[in-house]
Scaffold this motif. Structure first.
Motif, PDB file in Angstrom:
ATOM      1  N   VAL A  57       0.731  -1.280  -0.053  1.00 19.12           N
ATOM      2  CA  VAL A  57      -0.125  -0.160  -0.107  1.00 19.12           C
ATOM      3  C   VAL A  57       1.034   1.074  -0.025  1.00 19.12           C
ATOM      4  N   TYR A  58       0.678   2.238  -0.851  1.00 22.50           N
ATOM      5  CA  TYR A  58       1.401   3.303  -1.082  1.00 22.50           C
ATOM      6  C   TYR A  58       0.445   4.617  -0.442  1.00 22.50           C
ATOM      7  N   ARG A  59       1.078   5.638  -0.074  1.00 20.75           N
ATOM      8  CA  ARG A  59       0.588   6.708   0.164  1.00 20.75           C
ATOM      9  C   ARG A  59       1.391   8.120  -0.386  1.00 20.75           C
ATOM     10  N   ALA A  60       0.549   8.987  -1.217  1.00 20.07           N
ATOM     11  CA  ALA A  60       1.144  10.262  -1.660  1.00 20.07           C
ATOM     12  C   ALA A  60       0.452  11.207  -1.059  1.00 20.07           C
ATOM     13  N   ILE A  83      -2.202   2.925  -9.622  1.00 22.66           N
ATOM     14  CA  ILE A  83      -1.178   1.758  -9.577  1.00 22.66           C
ATOM     15  C   ILE A  83      -2.426   0.700 -10.462  1.00 22.66           C
ATOM     16  N   GLY A  84      -1.723   0.509 -11.691  1.00 20.71           N
ATOM     17  CA  GLY A  84      -2.796  -0.322 -12.544  1.00 20.71           C
ATOM     18  C   GLY A  84      -4.233   0.327 -12.503  1.00 20.71           C
ATOM     19  N   LYS A  85      -5.288  -0.768 -12.296  1.00 22.37           N
ATOM     20  CA  LYS A  85      -6.719  -0.146 -12.268  1.00 22.37           C
ATOM     21  C   LYS A  85      -6.987   0.363 -10.839  1.00 22.37           C
ATOM     22  N   ASN A  86      -5.985   0.358  -9.852  1.00 26.78           N
ATOM     23  CA  ASN A  86      -6.291   0.883  -8.584  1.00 26.78           C
ATOM     24  C   ASN A  86      -5.874   2.436  -8.508  1.00 26.78           C
ATOM     25  N   ARG A  87      -6.802   3.231  -8.503  1.00 24.47           N
ATOM     26  CA  ARG A  87      -6.414   4.808  -8.541  1.00 24.47           C
ATOM     27  C   ARG A  87      -7.260   5.597  -7.611  1.00 24.47           C
ATOM     28  N   LYS A  88      -6.639   6.456  -6.951  1.00 25.46           N
ATOM     29  CA  LYS A  88      -7.564   7.575  -6.318  1.00 25.46           C
ATOM     30  C   LYS A  88      -7.193   8.771  -6.305  1.00 25.46           C
ATOM     31  N   ALA A  89      -8.307   9.679  -6.401  1.00 25.65           N
ATOM     32  CA  ALA A  89      -7.725  11.059  -6.649  1.00 25.65           C
ATOM     33  C   ALA A  89      -8.700  11.965  -5.777  1.00 25.65           C
ATOM     34  N   THR A 127       4.505  -0.932 -11.432  1.00 23.21           N
ATOM     35  CA  THR A 127       4.738   0.448 -11.732  1.00 23.21           C
ATOM     36  C   THR A 127       3.639   1.361 -11.199  1.00 23.21           C
ATOM     37  N   ALA A 128       3.998   2.433 -10.728  1.00 22.10           N
ATOM     38  CA  ALA A 128       2.756   3.444 -10.325  1.00 22.10           C
ATOM     39  C   ALA A 128       3.042   4.903 -10.783  1.00 22.10           C
ATOM     40  N   SER A 129       2.179   5.789 -10.452  1.00 21.27           N
ATOM     41  CA  SER A 129       2.279   7.144 -11.107  1.00 21.27           C
ATOM     42  C   SER A 129       1.419   8.056 -10.143  1.00 21.27           C
TER      43      SER A 129
END
Length: 345
Positions: A95-98, A119-125, A151-153
């Motif tokens: 699990v990643y946090r920005a 991250i792939g199909k998992n995304r949150k804005a 990979t993540a963006s």
């Protein structure tokens, strides 16, 4: 002194425990250079619905701010989106946090400005929603990496519609939950033929490549001595492994071996590897000669992972060269535990 934003992050995190978090990026642009070029490691995001060739009324630049810099984005076109991007490695199941801090550009708005982690199909804005008085706000998003995605963006950007103007002051990315640890075992193909099964634990600790291998080396350096290390070592876990450590952005090196093969046969190479603590495998690859290279996967905290590459031997070829090496720019530090090459049925 440039205003610290860590207090704001801590307040936003509230009761969340940061003990297990590992910081992957923490940037307040204190050492960025003013101008049109995004700070090193970051990318400029641009999206457009305009007809091809139509000029867009947008501007992005790094500006001086207090004793460092900030990044200013001015999007005065309802058919465009602009912003800051950052790409990084992800581990499935982690699990990643920005966390990002920003503000509104004086006299503008932050309508349709988002802070996003994908991250792939998992995304949150989440919307920036910065107050009109120019006060800084900190936004945070968390995403779990799905299976099979490495990979993540991160993006801090404006979406279509509106004419927002916004400022990016800082970005922090953390891994707040590790990927589950799964033992790695090489599963040989049923009915296949093993051409090479190299467990580096059988070799004595020594610099250089083991007997039977040769060293590939390439350099863009015009002077000086490259900071590289290759050889069999005893790692912190007490296991003997082959170390490939490239601390020079202008060099590439690694072991290779030539093996007899049969034309027309499909081969599979499996590499078990781990990264040195605090380092990454980015830039390290496995490659069959004349074939596309395959990046060597590595997980955090030195855990062993598997990389598989397949290749069909051209009909007339009877010899194959198998490389494991680092490329230019990324500076990997990896421990190679085992290499298996199979001829598939």
């Amino acid at each position: 002194m440039k205003k610290s934003w860590l207090a704001a992050v801590a307040a936003l995190a509230g009761a969340m425990s940061l003990g297990a978090a590992e910081v992957l990026l923490e940037e307040d642009f204190a050492f960025a250079s003013p101008g049109k070029t995004m700070p090193k490691g970051f990318t400029y995001f641009y999206g457009s619905k305009l007809p091809k060739g139509t000029p867009a009324k947008v501007n992005a630049e790094v500006r001086k701010y207090q004793d460092g810099c900030e990044i200013v984005f001015d999007d005065q076109c309802g058919q465009t989106g602009i912003g800051l991007g950052y790409h990084f490695d992800a581990e499935p199941g982690a699990v990643y946090r920005a966390t990002a801090t920003g503000a509104v550009l004086p006299g503008r708005n932050t309508k349709n400005v988002q802070v996003q982690l994908a991250i792939g199909k998992n995304r949150k804005a989440v919307p920036l929603n910065a107050p009109a008085d120019g006060s800084e706000v900190t936004r945070q998003v968390e995403v779990e990496a799905p299976a099979g995605v490495t990979t993540a963006s991160f993006h801090f950007y404006s979406v279509y519609d509106g004419d927002p103007g916004f400022i990016v002051r800082s970005v922090k990315i953390e891994r707040i939950k590790d990927a589950p640890e799964i033992p790695v075992e090489v599963k040989l193909a049923e009915g296949g033929k093993v051409l090479l099964d190299e467990d580096f634990s059988k070799y004595e600790v020594k610099d250089g490549v083991p007997a039977g291998y040769k060293l590939f080396y390439s350099s863009k350096m015009k002077e000086g001595k490259p900071d590289v290390k290759v050889g069999v070592i005893q790692n912190k876990a007490g296991k003997k492994v082959f170390l490939l450590e490239d601390n020079c952005a202008k060099t590439g090196l690694g072991p290779y071996i030539d093996l007899p093969v049969t034309g027309g046969k499909k081969l599979r190479a499996t590499v078990l590897a781990s990264a040195l603590p605090g380092r990454t495998g980015a830039g390290a690859v496995v490659q069959f000669n004349m074939a596309k290279s395959k990046r060597i996967n590595t997980l955090s905290k030195g855990r062993v992972t598997e990389t598989v590459s397949e290749f069909t031997v051209p009909e007339k070829d009877t010899k194959l060269r198998l490389y494991i090496y680092s490329g230019y720019d990324p500076m990997p530090a990896v421990e190679i535990h085992r290499v298996v090459l199979e001829e598939l049925p």
